[in-house]
Design an enzyme around this catalytic site. Sequence first.
Site: not given
Length: 253
Positions: A142, A147
Amino acid sequence: MKPLIPPLTALLLSSTPLTLAKHIMIPNTSFASQSDFDTDWNYLYPWGSDHNGAARMAQSQATLSTDGVLTLTASRADNEPPASHGGQQIEIRYLSGAVHAKEHFNVAAGGGYDFSGEFRAPVARGTWPAFWLTAVEGWPPEVDMAEWKGSGKISFNTFNTSSEVRAVDVEYPSPDAWHSILCEVRDENGVDVSVKFSMDGQVVDTQFGKGFVGKPMYLIINLQMEGSSGSPGPDSDTLYQARNVEVWSYNPE
Ligand SMILES: *[C@@H]1O[C@H](CO)[C@@H](O)[C@H](O)[C@H]1NC(C)=O
Ligand SMILES: *[C@@H]1O[C@H](CO)[C@@H](O)[C@H](O)[C@H]1NC(C)=O
C-alpha cells in the site's frame, strides 16, 4: 579459399540493449469526456462500494466536467444500511465517490512508474480524500501517494511491511488551491521498491516497500469520510477534485 565472414547479424541481435522505454499508461486527458474516462477508469472501489469509513460509494457521486476535472462529492445520507469491515459494523453516514484505474500496476525488475496529478482536497474534520495504491492480492503493498485525514495536513505513507509504516504529515497550504502530487515508484534491488513523493515540485520524502516488485497494485482516487479523519464530518456537501492525473510506466518491455 572463401573469406571468413563474421556472423554480423547474430552479433547485432545479441547486443540489442534492454529497452527501458517510458510509455504512457493513463494520459492526462482521462477525465475530459465519458469515453476518455471509460478507457482507463471504473467507478467505485475495485472490490465494490464500501471500505473502511463512513461513506458508501455510488457512481452518481463521481462526475466529469469538460475542462477535464473529476469531482467526487460526499453528501449526507441517513438511511443507508451499515457496512462491515474487518468483522466490524460501520455506520454509513454519507454517499460519496470513488474511481479506480482499469489497469493494475506491477513494478518489474529494473522498472517502475510515475503517478501524478493535481488535486483540490478538503481538509476539514471527517473528510478523508486519497490518491493511493493498494494490493490486488494480499496486503501490503500500500502506498498512500497523498491522503488528507481531516487535520489540515497532507500525509504520504508507505506500508513497508504490514506492521511497519512510514507516515509523513506535512503542512498543506491553501487547501482551496490546486496542488500537484508526483509519486515516483522504482525497483531498488529486484525485490524492494523506493517511493519518492513530491508536492508542488518539491521532494517531500522517500520511502520503501519491502518485496513490492512483481506485486500488482490498484490505483484508487476516493473521498472517504470520518474513519481515520475524525468525527463528526460536515453536514454540507464536500468536494474532492482531480485533474491531469497521469501514469507513466518505466517497466522494461
Ligand atoms: C498533458 O500531456 C501532454 C502529452 O504528454 C503534455 O504535452 C501536456 O503538457 C500535459 N498537460 C499537463 C497540464 O500536464
Ligand atoms: C523498509 O524496507 C526497505 C527495503 O527492504 C529497507 O531498506 C528499510 O530499512 C525499511 N524500513 C524503513 C523504515 O523504510
